[in-house]
Motif scaffolding. Structure first.
Motif, mmCIF file in Angstrom:
data_model
loop_
_atom_site.group_PDB
_atom_site.id
_atom_site.type_symbol
_atom_site.label_atom_id
_atom_site.label_comp_id
_atom_site.label_asym_id
_atom_site.label_seq_id
_atom_site.Cartn_x
_atom_site.Cartn_y
_atom_site.Cartn_z
ATOM 1 N N LEU A 5 -15.122 1.145 -0.660
ATOM 2 C CA LEU A 5 -14.850 -0.164 -0.052
ATOM 3 C C LEU A 5 -13.357 -0.485 -0.044
ATOM 4 C CD1 LEU A 5 -17.791 -2.306 -1.432
ATOM 5 C CD2 LEU A 5 -17.443 -1.508 0.902
ATOM 6 N N LEU A 6 -12.655 -0.156 -1.128
ATOM 7 C CA LEU A 6 -11.209 -0.398 -1.169
ATOM 8 C C LEU A 6 -10.474 0.439 -0.130
ATOM 9 C CD1 LEU A 6 -10.476 -0.640 -4.985
ATOM 10 C CD2 LEU A 6 -10.155 -2.428 -3.290
ATOM 11 N N MET A 7 -10.851 1.709 0.003
ATOM 12 C CA MET A 7 -10.163 2.563 0.977
ATOM 13 C C MET A 7 -10.464 2.139 2.414
ATOM 14 S SD MET A 7 -10.015 6.394 -0.592
ATOM 15 C CE MET A 7 -11.709 6.577 -1.069
ATOM 16 N N VAL A 8 -11.700 1.763 2.680
ATOM 17 C CA VAL A 8 -12.043 1.325 4.037
ATOM 18 C C VAL A 8 -11.345 0.021 4.368
ATOM 19 C CG1 VAL A 8 -13.945 0.457 5.450
ATOM 20 C CG2 VAL A 8 -14.213 2.567 4.184
ATOM 21 N N SER A 9 -11.328 -0.927 3.437
ATOM 22 C CA SER A 9 -10.649 -2.193 3.715
ATOM 23 C C SER A 9 -9.138 -2.002 3.840
ATOM 24 C CB SER A 9 -10.985 -3.229 2.645
ATOM 25 O OG SER A 9 -10.585 -2.766 1.379
ATOM 26 N N GLY A 10 -8.576 -1.073 3.070
ATOM 27 C CA GLY A 10 -7.155 -0.776 3.214
ATOM 28 C C GLY A 10 -6.835 -0.168 4.569
ATOM 29 N N LEU A 11 -7.690 0.744 5.032
ATOM 30 C CA LEU A 11 -7.478 1.328 6.359
ATOM 31 C C LEU A 11 -7.651 0.299 7.471
ATOM 32 C CD1 LEU A 11 -9.177 4.810 6.021
ATOM 33 C CD2 LEU A 11 -6.756 4.319 6.301
ATOM 34 N N VAL A 12 -8.631 -0.577 7.330
ATOM 35 C CA VAL A 12 -8.814 -1.637 8.333
ATOM 36 C C VAL A 12 -7.597 -2.545 8.367
ATOM 37 C CG1 VAL A 12 -10.151 -3.723 8.848
ATOM 38 C CG2 VAL A 12 -11.319 -1.587 8.340
ATOM 39 N N ALA A 13 -7.064 -2.891 7.190
ATOM 40 C CA ALA A 13 -5.873 -3.747 7.143
ATOM 41 C C ALA A 13 -4.664 -3.053 7.751
ATOM 42 C CB ALA A 13 -5.579 -4.151 5.697
ATOM 43 N N LEU A 14 -4.525 -1.743 7.515
ATOM 44 C CA LEU A 14 -3.374 -1.015 8.052
ATOM 45 C C LEU A 14 -3.476 -0.793 9.551
ATOM 46 C CD1 LEU A 14 -2.685 1.686 5.353
ATOM 47 C CD2 LEU A 14 -1.198 -0.189 6.026
ATOM 48 N N ILE A 15 -4.680 -0.526 10.052
ATOM 49 C CA ILE A 15 -4.832 -0.214 11.461
ATOM 50 C C ILE A 15 -4.960 -1.475 12.307
ATOM 51 C CG2 ILE A 15 -6.384 0.868 13.133
ATOM 52 C CD1 ILE A 15 -6.921 3.007 10.979
ATOM 53 N N SER A 16 -5.743 -2.438 11.851
ATOM 54 C CA SER A 16 -6.002 -3.620 12.675
ATOM 55 C C SER A 16 -4.895 -4.660 12.597
ATOM 56 C CB SER A 16 -7.324 -4.264 12.253
ATOM 57 O OG SER A 16 -8.376 -3.349 12.414
ATOM 58 N N PHE A 17 -4.387 -4.897 11.411
ATOM 59 C CA PHE A 17 -3.383 -5.949 11.226
ATOM 60 C C PHE A 17 -2.160 -5.404 10.491
ATOM 61 C CE2 PHE A 17 -7.700 -7.633 10.571
ATOM 62 C CZ PHE A 17 -7.827 -8.356 11.741
ATOM 63 N N PRO A 18 -1.382 -4.507 11.093
ATOM 64 C CA PRO A 18 -0.285 -3.872 10.350
ATOM 65 C C PRO A 18 0.849 -4.828 9.991
ATOM 66 C CG PRO A 18 -0.245 -3.191 12.637
ATOM 67 C CD PRO A 18 -1.483 -4.010 12.448
ATOM 68 N N ARG A 19 1.108 -5.812 10.818
ATOM 69 C CA ARG A 19 2.223 -6.721 10.522
ATOM 70 C C ARG A 19 1.838 -7.771 9.487
ATOM 71 N NH1 ARG A 19 5.066 -7.804 16.357
ATOM 72 N NH2 ARG A 19 5.310 -5.600 16.865
ATOM 73 N N GLU A 20 0.612 -8.270 9.570
ATOM 74 C CA GLU A 20 0.210 -9.347 8.680
ATOM 75 C C GLU A 20 -0.156 -8.853 7.287
ATOM 76 O OE1 GLU A 20 -1.267 -8.852 11.652
ATOM 77 O OE2 GLU A 20 -0.493 -10.484 12.866
ATOM 78 N N THR A 21 -0.914 -7.753 7.222
ATOM 79 C CA THR A 21 -1.436 -7.284 5.931
ATOM 80 C C THR A 21 -1.067 -5.836 5.646
ATOM 81 O OG1 THR A 21 -3.506 -6.621 6.955
ATOM 82 C CG2 THR A 21 -3.404 -8.861 6.055
ATOM 83 N N GLY A 22 0.097 -5.413 6.085
ATOM 84 C CA GLY A 22 0.489 -4.020 5.888
ATOM 85 C C GLY A 22 0.613 -3.640 4.424
ATOM 86 N N ASN A 23 1.305 -4.463 3.642
ATOM 87 C CA ASN A 23 1.480 -4.148 2.221
ATOM 88 C C ASN A 23 0.166 -4.216 1.468
ATOM 89 O OD1 ASN A 23 4.205 -3.721 2.507
ATOM 90 N ND2 ASN A 23 4.725 -5.854 2.085
ATOM 91 N N LEU A 24 -0.667 -5.198 1.796
ATOM 92 C CA LEU A 24 -1.973 -5.302 1.155
ATOM 93 C C LEU A 24 -2.833 -4.079 1.478
ATOM 94 C CD1 LEU A 24 -4.020 -7.006 -0.457
ATOM 95 C CD2 LEU A 24 -4.749 -7.965 1.728
ATOM 96 N N GLY A 25 -2.743 -3.588 2.688
ATOM 97 C CA GLY A 25 -3.488 -2.385 3.067
ATOM 98 C C GLY A 25 -3.085 -1.186 2.245
ATOM 99 N N TRP A 26 -1.776 -0.999 2.045
ATOM 100 C CA TRP A 26 -1.319 0.131 1.225
ATOM 101 C C TRP A 26 -1.763 -0.027 -0.222
ATOM 102 C CZ3 TRP A 26 -0.278 4.472 3.227
ATOM 103 C CH2 TRP A 26 0.326 4.564 4.470
ATOM 104 N N ILE A 27 -1.763 -1.245 -0.738
ATOM 105 C CA ILE A 27 -2.199 -1.479 -2.115
ATOM 106 C C ILE A 27 -3.685 -1.175 -2.262
ATOM 107 C CG2 ILE A 27 -2.572 -3.302 -3.834
ATOM 108 C CD1 ILE A 27 0.071 -4.543 -2.831
ATOM 109 N N LEU A 28 -4.506 -1.649 -1.318
ATOM 110 C CA LEU A 28 -5.943 -1.389 -1.379
ATOM 111 C C LEU A 28 -6.244 0.099 -1.252
ATOM 112 C CD1 LEU A 28 -7.329 -4.316 0.798
ATOM 113 C CD2 LEU A 28 -7.443 -4.070 -1.681
ATOM 114 N N LEU A 29 -5.535 0.771 -0.360
ATOM 115 C CA LEU A 29 -5.734 2.208 -0.188
ATOM 116 C C LEU A 29 -5.341 2.968 -1.452
ATOM 117 C CD1 LEU A 29 -6.644 4.163 2.038
ATOM 118 C CD2 LEU A 29 -4.269 4.402 2.672
ATOM 119 N N SER A 30 -4.256 2.578 -2.082
ATOM 120 C CA SER A 30 -3.808 3.236 -3.319
ATOM 121 C C SER A 30 -4.802 3.011 -4.450
ATOM 122 C CB SER A 30 -2.437 2.714 -3.733
ATOM 123 O OG SER A 30 -1.501 2.963 -2.732
ATOM 124 N N LEU A 31 -5.301 1.785 -4.582
ATOM 125 C CA LEU A 31 -6.288 1.507 -5.626
ATOM 126 C C LEU A 31 -7.573 2.303 -5.413
ATOM 127 C CD1 LEU A 31 -5.914 -2.347 -6.144
ATOM 128 C CD2 LEU A 31 -5.304 -0.531 -7.736
#
Length: 113
Positions: A45-71
């Motif tokens: 779930l963390l990796m999927v939500s991180g990828l969704v944040a990085l692909i769908s909303f890169p400007r708004e939640t880019g850093n959060l996406g990388w954090i979720l993907l790393s976790l």
């Protein structure tokens, strides 16, 4: 020609990932209680939500996406068994070069040899 180059790049990336992933096995530990599989589900779930944040909303939640993907990746390494089967150097080099050339084709639409 504009549509063929990205398709060839995507095919090369997927082919390289396929050959590289043939020698990697991710297995979870078996647990009798409910909380044993929670870490596996949480990492997915963390990796999927991180990828969704990085692909769908890169400007708004880019850093959060990388954090979720790393976790998610950290949870996979903490709570899963990763088995690496032996691979030949030629297979490894071909898969890595296929991924790199495919990414280059997707990014710049050209390649230099």
């Amino acid at each position: 020609m504009k549509i063929i180059t990205p398709l060839v790049g995507l095919a090369l990336v997927l082919l390289g990932i396929y050959f590289l992933g043939q020698n990697i096995i991710v297995a979870t530990r078996f647990s009798l209680n409910l909380f044993g599989s929670m870490s596996t589900a949480g990492s997915v779930l963390l990796m999927v939500s991180g990828l969704v944040a990085l692909i769908s909303f890169p400007r708004e939640t880019g850093n959060l996406g990388w954090i979720l993907l790393s976790l998610g990746i950290i949870l996979v390494f903490l709570h899963a068994r990763i088995i690496l089967r032996p691979s030949s150097l030629l297979t490894f080099l071909l898969s890595i070069s296929s991924i790199l050339v495919g990414c280059n084709l997707l990014k710049t639409r050209t390649t230099r040899f």
